[in-house]
Design a protein around this motif. Structure first.
Motif, PDB file in Angstrom:
ATOM      1  N   GLY A 178       0.807  -1.208   0.000  1.00 37.78           N
ATOM      2  CA  GLY A 178       0.000   0.000   0.000  1.00 37.78           C
ATOM      3  C   GLY A 178       0.845   1.264   0.000  1.00 37.78           C
ATOM      4  O   GLY A 178       0.546   2.226  -0.713  1.00 37.78           O
ATOM      5  N   LEU A 179       1.909   1.265   0.788  1.00 41.41           N
ATOM      6  CA  LEU A 179       2.788   2.441   0.821  1.00 41.41           C
ATOM      7  C   LEU A 179       3.501   2.634  -0.513  1.00 41.41           C
ATOM      8  O   LEU A 179       3.757   3.766  -0.931  1.00 41.41           O
ATOM      9  CB  LEU A 179       3.797   2.307   1.962  1.00 41.41           C
ATOM     10  N   ARG A 180       3.812   1.532  -1.183  1.00 43.66           N
ATOM     11  CA  ARG A 180       4.460   1.649  -2.504  1.00 43.66           C
ATOM     12  C   ARG A 180       3.543   2.292  -3.532  1.00 43.66           C
ATOM     13  O   ARG A 180       3.970   3.119  -4.340  1.00 43.66           O
ATOM     14  CB  ARG A 180       4.916   0.266  -2.997  1.00 43.66           C
ATOM     15  N   VAL A 181       2.270   1.904  -3.495  1.00 44.48           N
ATOM     16  CA  VAL A 181       1.341   2.394  -4.528  1.00 44.48           C
ATOM     17  C   VAL A 181       0.600   3.660  -4.086  1.00 44.48           C
ATOM     18  O   VAL A 181      -0.086   4.292  -4.894  1.00 44.48           O
ATOM     19  CB  VAL A 181       0.333   1.301  -4.924  1.00 44.48           C
ATOM     20  N   GLY A 182       0.720   4.017  -2.806  1.00 44.94           N
ATOM     21  CA  GLY A 182       0.149   5.269  -2.340  1.00 44.94           C
ATOM     22  C   GLY A 182      -1.269   5.194  -1.820  1.00 44.94           C
ATOM     23  O   GLY A 182      -1.880   6.231  -1.532  1.00 44.94           O
TER      24      GLY A 182
END
Length: 316
Positions: free
Chosen positions: A212-216
């Motif tokens: 989730g943090l990678r894709v925002g």
């Protein structure tokens, strides 16, 4: 959506003082073998219910007015939050109904009942829905495991203690599941010492937050996928509230393998003489695979492990 502030965390510290243990920072001189003291362990496993969750539970219940509190409380949890709410409710003399998935380790179910709570078992992935029905049936107040500002602020008191005890800390490694612990600790650390690196840690088999943090934005992993990890306390996913906090306070998120987690449980038992459940050992596992320069604190978030599983890991 209003996020938790350092003032909220300080207010939580005042409310829960005397109800929870102010855990020490334990030096780990065996961890590096370089002469310099670089690693400290924050053993939340020493709390009365064996995990950090007691901080958020006490703060949330203490924040209720008397009339609301008297209606009793409801919680859903795979174990440690369940015990925390049950224990806090017993201290306040109010009823507690706790919804727990059937796959919860028996040691956590039994411990929750020990504090006088009524345990309601449910199917995997049904905790929230069953808890909502229990609230409707009992009139109790829901104390969620992480998706609540008072819970987040209570967990953040760990960050206050770290800075008080080691003001020159460089890195803090924190387990991530629903995100309440890392949200609270990160909020406190970034307010008091903005340059500190706050690193979240997840199992590779439940790395929804990392993705989730990678894709925002938050992503959804099936409960069947998340249940593959031995770290049963890290199978939840962040809420909108905690994900917003994590995006703000985490500098990095590291994932660790099942073998890394097992090795960390063994290391904590044999070298630190601390019992950790697999979920509680992931921060040390991350330190072992991705140590950062300077002084590091790892959060040992809980020690409620089934004896048979602990025996198996130690024998491994």
């Amino acid at each position: 959506m209003q996020q938790v502030t350092i003032d909220d965390v300080r207010a939580a510290a005042d409310r829960i003082r005397g109800s929870v243990l102010r855990t020490p920072l334990i030096p780990a001189p065996w961890a590096d073998g370089e002469g310099d003291q670089r690693l400290w362990i924050k053993p939340e496993s020493l709390q009365s219910i064996g995990a950090f969750k007691v901080r958020g539970a006490f703060n949330a219940i203490a924040s209720l007015d008397d009339a609301t509190r008297a209606r009793g409380v409801v919680a859903f949890s795979s174990g440690n939050h369940a015990q925390a709410v049950a224990y806090a409710a017993s201290r306040y003399g109010i009823t507690a109904h706790i919804v727990m998935p059937v796959e919860t380790p028996e040691i956590k179910v039994a411990a929750t009942r020990t504090w006088g709570a009524e345990v309601v078992l449910c199917a995997a992935g049904q905790r929230e829905a069953v808890a909502a029905q229990v609230v409707a049936d009992t009139g109790g107040v829901l104390i969620p495991p992480f998706d609540h500002p008072d819970v987040i602020a209570g967990q953040g008191t760990i960050g206050l203690e770290i800075v008080e005890d080691t003001p020159d800390v460089d890195t803090v490694m924190v387990p991530v599941s629903g995100g309440g612990l890392a949200s609270g600790i990160g909020t406190a650390l970034k307010a008091l010492r903005p340059e500190v690196r706050v690193i979240g840690v997840e199992p590779e088999l439940a790395a929804d937050t990392a993705e989730g943090l990678r894709v925002g934005h938050p992503v959804d992993w099936s409960i069947e996928d998340r249940n593959r990890t031995i770290a049963d306390g890290l199978r939840s996913q962040p809420s909108e509230l905690t994900f917003a906090h994590l995006r703000r306070v985490l500098d990095e998120l590291i994932t660790v393998s099942e073998n890394d987690i097992r090795a960390a449980v063994r290391e904590l038992a044999m070298r630190a003489h601390l019992i950790a459940e697999p979920s509680g050992a992931v921060a040390l596992a991350a330190y072992r695979v991705a140590a950062r320069p300077g002084k590091t604190v790892v959060i040992l978030s809980g020690g409620n492990v089934e004896p048979a599983l602990l025996s198996e890991i130690l024998a491994g």
